[in-house]
Write a protein that holds these residues in place. Structure first.
Motif: not given
Length: 215
Positions: A93-104
């Motif tokens: 789930a965390v890795e999927d989040l990383r694929l969808t966003t590159d947050p500041d």
């Protein structure tokens, strides 16, 4: 008190093990950010509570805590209190989040949180978000694990009051808990405010950050 700005923030992420974790730990910061930056994208991930009343509460609450933002929320159905035993699913789930966003900026639990679900999620964050500013929020609890934070977001009295009001309004399933009240939330915010020369504040653990003092 030394003040460092994060520069322009166009996109942030927030993660929680349970519905209400993000709002309790960083609700005032979310209100501050979203009010200052209309259209800010907020990607939020919660690992437990999906498919029922808790997800409905979280959806309404984060919409209120992120006014004017482009909010994208995912609430999963991992079992409460069992996240370490469901490591593969949590990590995916965390890795999927990383694929969808590159947050500041990423708001997450503290790595030394006494609750196993909070701590487990915090330990996963830096495996996927290696080059990001991560602020670990705090949640008061029976375990007595509040420490000495090293980063603070001052809150105006109005924002602190708004946070308490929204927590009470949007999480009716939690009102029976003896610690879930105005005194807890405002009291901790007042103490953290004292520590940073403000009336109220939210406090965070910043385990690693890079300075750019040459600009």
């Amino acid at each position: 008190m030394i003040r460092l700005g994060a520069g322009r923030l166009d996109r942030i992420a927030a993660v929680g093990a349970h519905c209400d974790d993000i709002a309790i730990g960083a609700g005032g910061t979310l209100l501050t950010l979203c009010r200052a930056r209309p259209g800010l994208r907020v990607d939020a991930l919660v690992l437990t509570g999906g498919g029922g009343e808790r997800e409905q509460e979280e959806t309404a609450a984060l919409a209120a805590f992120c006014p004017g933002a482009d909010l994208r929320l995912t609430v999963l159905k991992l079992p409460d209190g069992r996240i370490p035993a469901r490591w593969e699913e949590a990590k995916a789930a965390v890795e999927d989040l990383r694929l969808t966003t590159d947050p500041d900026l990423l708001l997450a639990p503290r790595t030394d949180d006494a609750h196993q679900d909070h701590r487990g999620l915090a330990q996963l964050i830096t495996t996927a978000f290696r080059d990001h500013l991560v602020l670990g929020y705090e949640i008061a609890k029976w375990d007595g694990d509040l420490g000495r934070p090293n980063a603070y977001q001052p809150l105006t009295p109005e924002t602190a009051e708004d946070k308490v009001r929204l927590l009470q309004e949007h999480y009716p399933s939690q009102r029976h808990r003896p610690w879930y009240d105005r005194e807890t939330f405002l009291g901790l915010a007042r103490i953290r405010g004292i520590e940073c020369h403000a009336r109220y504040a939210e406090a965070f653990a910043a385990t690693k950050l890079t300075l750019d003092l040459g600009r």
